[in-house]
Write a protein that holds these residues in place. Structure first.
Motif, PDB file in Angstrom:
ATOM      1  N   VAL A   1      21.406  87.986  94.407  1.00  0.00           N
ATOM      2  CA  VAL A   1      22.681  88.675  94.205  1.00  0.00           C
ATOM      3  C   VAL A   1      23.246  89.046  95.578  1.00  0.00           C
ATOM      4  O   VAL A   1      22.497  89.150  96.550  1.00  0.00           O
ATOM      5  CB  VAL A   1      22.506  89.955  93.349  1.00  0.00           C
ATOM      6  CG1 VAL A   1      22.186  89.608  91.909  1.00  0.00           C
ATOM      7  CG2 VAL A   1      21.432  90.868  93.938  1.00  0.00           C
ATOM      8  N   PRO A   2      24.560  89.264  95.668  1.00  0.00           N
ATOM      9  CA  PRO A   2      25.175  89.518  96.986  1.00  0.00           C
ATOM     10  C   PRO A   2      25.198  90.990  97.379  1.00  0.00           C
ATOM     11  O   PRO A   2      26.003  91.382  98.226  1.00  0.00           O
ATOM     12  CB  PRO A   2      26.591  88.982  96.779  1.00  0.00           C
ATOM     13  CG  PRO A   2      26.879  89.247  95.342  1.00  0.00           C
ATOM     14  CD  PRO A   2      25.572  89.033  94.620  1.00  0.00           C
TER      15      PRO A   2
ATOM     16  N   THR B   1      21.501  93.653 107.678  1.00  0.00           N
ATOM     17  CA  THR B   1      20.333  93.085 108.349  1.00  0.00           C
ATOM     18  C   THR B   1      19.158  94.041 108.214  1.00  0.00           C
ATOM     19  O   THR B   1      19.281  95.232 108.515  1.00  0.00           O
ATOM     20  CB  THR B   1      20.612  92.834 109.848  1.00  0.00           C
ATOM     21  OG1 THR B   1      21.695  91.916 109.977  1.00  0.00           O
ATOM     22  CG2 THR B   1      19.378  92.259 110.533  1.00  0.00           C
ATOM     23  N   VAL B   2      18.032  93.504 107.744  1.00  0.00           N
ATOM     24  CA  VAL B   2      16.805  94.280 107.547  1.00  0.00           C
ATOM     25  C   VAL B   2      15.720  93.718 108.456  1.00  0.00           C
ATOM     26  O   VAL B   2      15.533  92.501 108.529  1.00  0.00           O
ATOM     27  CB  VAL B   2      16.340  94.218 106.073  1.00  0.00           C
ATOM     28  CG1 VAL B   2      15.029  94.974 105.886  1.00  0.00           C
ATOM     29  CG2 VAL B   2      17.418  94.784 105.152  1.00  0.00           C
TER      30      VAL B   2
ATOM     31  N   ALA C   1      12.454  90.553  98.928  1.00  0.00           N
ATOM     32  CA  ALA C   1      13.429  91.465  98.317  1.00  0.00           C
ATOM     33  C   ALA C   1      14.743  91.449  99.074  1.00  0.00           C
ATOM     34  O   ALA C   1      15.834  91.367  98.472  1.00  0.00           O
ATOM     35  CB  ALA C   1      12.846  92.882  98.283  1.00  0.00           C
ATOM     36  N   ALA C   2      14.676  91.522 100.403  1.00  0.00           N
ATOM     37  CA  ALA C   2      15.902  91.534 101.203  1.00  0.00           C
ATOM     38  C   ALA C   2      16.682  90.235 101.034  1.00  0.00           C
ATOM     39  O   ALA C   2      17.922  90.249 100.900  1.00  0.00           O
ATOM     40  CB  ALA C   2      15.547  91.766 102.667  1.00  0.00           C
ATOM     41  N   ARG C   3      15.980  89.103 101.033  1.00  0.00           N
ATOM     42  CA  ARG C   3      16.669  87.818 100.893  1.00  0.00           C
ATOM     43  C   ARG C   3      17.285  87.673  99.508  1.00  0.00           C
ATOM     44  O   ARG C   3      18.372  87.089  99.374  1.00  0.00           O
ATOM     45  CB  ARG C   3      15.694  86.673 101.183  1.00  0.00           C
ATOM     46  CG  ARG C   3      15.310  86.593 102.667  1.00  0.00           C
ATOM     47  CD  ARG C   3      14.530  85.325 102.987  1.00  0.00           C
ATOM     48  NE  ARG C   3      14.296  85.212 104.417  1.00  0.00           N
ATOM     49  CZ  ARG C   3      13.161  85.559 105.037  1.00  0.00           C
ATOM     50  NH1 ARG C   3      12.139  86.007 104.307  1.00  0.00           N
ATOM     51  NH2 ARG C   3      13.041  85.442 106.338  1.00  0.00           N
TER      52      ARG C   3
ATOM     53  N   SER D   1      20.549  89.024  99.455  1.00  0.00           N
ATOM     54  CA  SER D   1      21.447  88.304 100.384  1.00  0.00           C
ATOM     55  C   SER D   1      21.530  88.962 101.751  1.00  0.00           C
ATOM     56  O   SER D   1      22.481  88.714 102.508  1.00  0.00           O
ATOM     57  CB  SER D   1      22.855  88.150  99.786  1.00  0.00           C
ATOM     58  OG  SER D   1      22.801  87.438  98.571  1.00  0.00           O
ATOM     59  N   ALA D   2      20.571  89.791 102.115  1.00  0.00           N
ATOM     60  CA  ALA D   2      20.531  90.370 103.458  1.00  0.00           C
ATOM     61  C   ALA D   2      19.965  89.364 104.446  1.00  0.00           C
ATOM     62  O   ALA D   2      19.202  88.466 104.080  1.00  0.00           O
ATOM     63  CB  ALA D   2      19.685  91.644 103.459  1.00  0.00           C
ATOM     64  N   ASP D   3      20.321  89.537 105.710  1.00  0.00           N
ATOM     65  CA  ASP D   3      19.664  88.791 106.778  1.00  0.00           C
ATOM     66  C   ASP D   3      18.369  89.505 107.127  1.00  0.00           C
ATOM     67  O   ASP D   3      18.301  90.741 107.117  1.00  0.00           O
ATOM     68  CB  ASP D   3      20.566  88.715 108.012  1.00  0.00           C
ATOM     69  CG  ASP D   3      21.837  87.918 107.752  1.00  0.00           C
ATOM     70  OD1 ASP D   3      21.744  86.869 107.095  1.00  0.00           O
ATOM     71  OD2 ASP D   3      22.909  88.365 108.190  1.00  0.00           O
TER      72      ASP D   3
END
Length: 336
Positions: free
Chosen positions: A54-55, A61-62, A80-82, A85-87
């Protein structure tokens, strides 16, 4: 679901801006724990999709700032971060300037200068995430495990696993986020376990009755203020339980001979096949990993249907998605 901007802070610290961190289960309290569990339900659904993404954290960024070896926690947070949609930036102490003498503070401030939003910190020193939170000006800090002290997201995923697995069971007297009436034994190396400390805080906050089972040498020097009972007789405790939570012997942290032998420990405190039959039929068997099969738990017991060890790992991704969303979320509709 509430937008992230509508949620109360999970932790503020003296002298710092009003931003949010997750350093201890105590930052949350019962209401905060239950909020994380409710949000996790949405991310369990996301994880079951053909494209589990999800976006919600697009543009964020994490950083995984791990100064201590880890498989489950690091990969779980990065996954989880990906999925949000986090970098993701991965820090490895073994290949960093730390080996050239760079201080922890300089390392942390250098990473923040690159433009980051969240940091997951794991360190062998107790209290390091608190210090990192004092140094950082913008990024939220999540404690990924500090020394013998705490491991809050492990406690959250354990609470999620138990509440969802026992939902509707007679012992489960409270609501969907409650552990009221649930009897849990934490067995093994309590002395060196950050998981045990966070679990005791979380389980008791949700109303569970917690018993620590260990030889005297593997208990903390003081249990003052711990809302628990203590037993040295695992066989007597097992028939009363809804959950038996086994801990790994952390021999790498032991600086003295605390046990006669591993064989004697297993004979008295290991969950052998014979001993597992003392549990009620619907009792859950849990372990935070890594599992030492044949020491704290027999291989065949770890693989039986009542063992939810792999379920804990799966739930860990969804729980950490919830934590990252609540700390960093943009308020994007999760159904998008």
């Amino acid at each position: 679901m509430k937008a992230a901007t509508d949620l109360p802070p999970v932790g503020r610290h003296a002298g710092q801006p009003a931003r949010r961190h997750l350093l201890s289960v105590a930052d949350l309290g019962a209401d905060g724990i239950e909020e994380v569990l409710r949000v996790t339900d949405s991310f369990v659904e996301v994880s079951g999709r053909a494209i589990p993404k999800v976006p919600a954290l697009r543009g964020k960024t994490v950083v995984s700032l791990f100064f201590e070896d880890s498989t489950r926690t690091r990969l779980s947070f990065e996954t989880a971060a990906r999925r949000l949609s986090a970098d993701v930036m991965t820090f490895s102490a073994a290949s960093s300037s730390v080996n050239k003498g760079e201080s922890l503070r300089d390392t942390v401030e250098t990473i923040e200068a690159m433009g980051i939003d969240g940091v997951v910190v794991r360190h062998a020193g107790s209290g390091v995430p608190w210090q990192v939170a004092r140094w950082l000006r913008q990024a939220a800090v999540i404690n990924g495990g500090d020394g013998w002290h705490e491991h809050p997201t492990q406690a959250l995923l354990d609470c999620y696993t138990i509440t969802r697995m026992l939902a509707g069971a007679p012992a489960h007297e409270g609501g969907p986020g409650s552990l009221a009436g649930v009897r849990i034994a934490i067995v093994g190396d309590i002395r060196h376990s950050r998981v045990a400390r966070s679990d005791v805080l979380a389980f008791s906050a949700l109303g569970a009755h917690v018993t620590l089972v260990a030889p005297p040498t593997l208990l903390p020097p003081s249990l003052a203020g711990w809302p628990v009972e203590v037993s040295h007789d695992l066989d007597a405790v097992l028939p009363t339980l809804d959950v038996v939570y086994l801990l790994r012997l952390q021999q790498e942290r032991m600086r003295e001979a605390l046990l006669p032998s591993l064989r004697e420990y297993t004979a008295t405190y290991g969950l052998t096949s014979t001993r597992a039959r003392l549990l009620p039929d619907d009792a859950l068997i849990m372990h935070p990993g890594p599992v030492n099969r044949g020491v704290e738990i027999a291989a065949e017991v770890a693989d039986q249907p009542s063992s939810v060890i792999t379920r804990q790992v799966a739930n860990g991704v969804a729980v950490r998605m919830a934590v990252l969303y609540l700390l960093l979320g943009s308020g994007v509709d999760l159904a998008a």
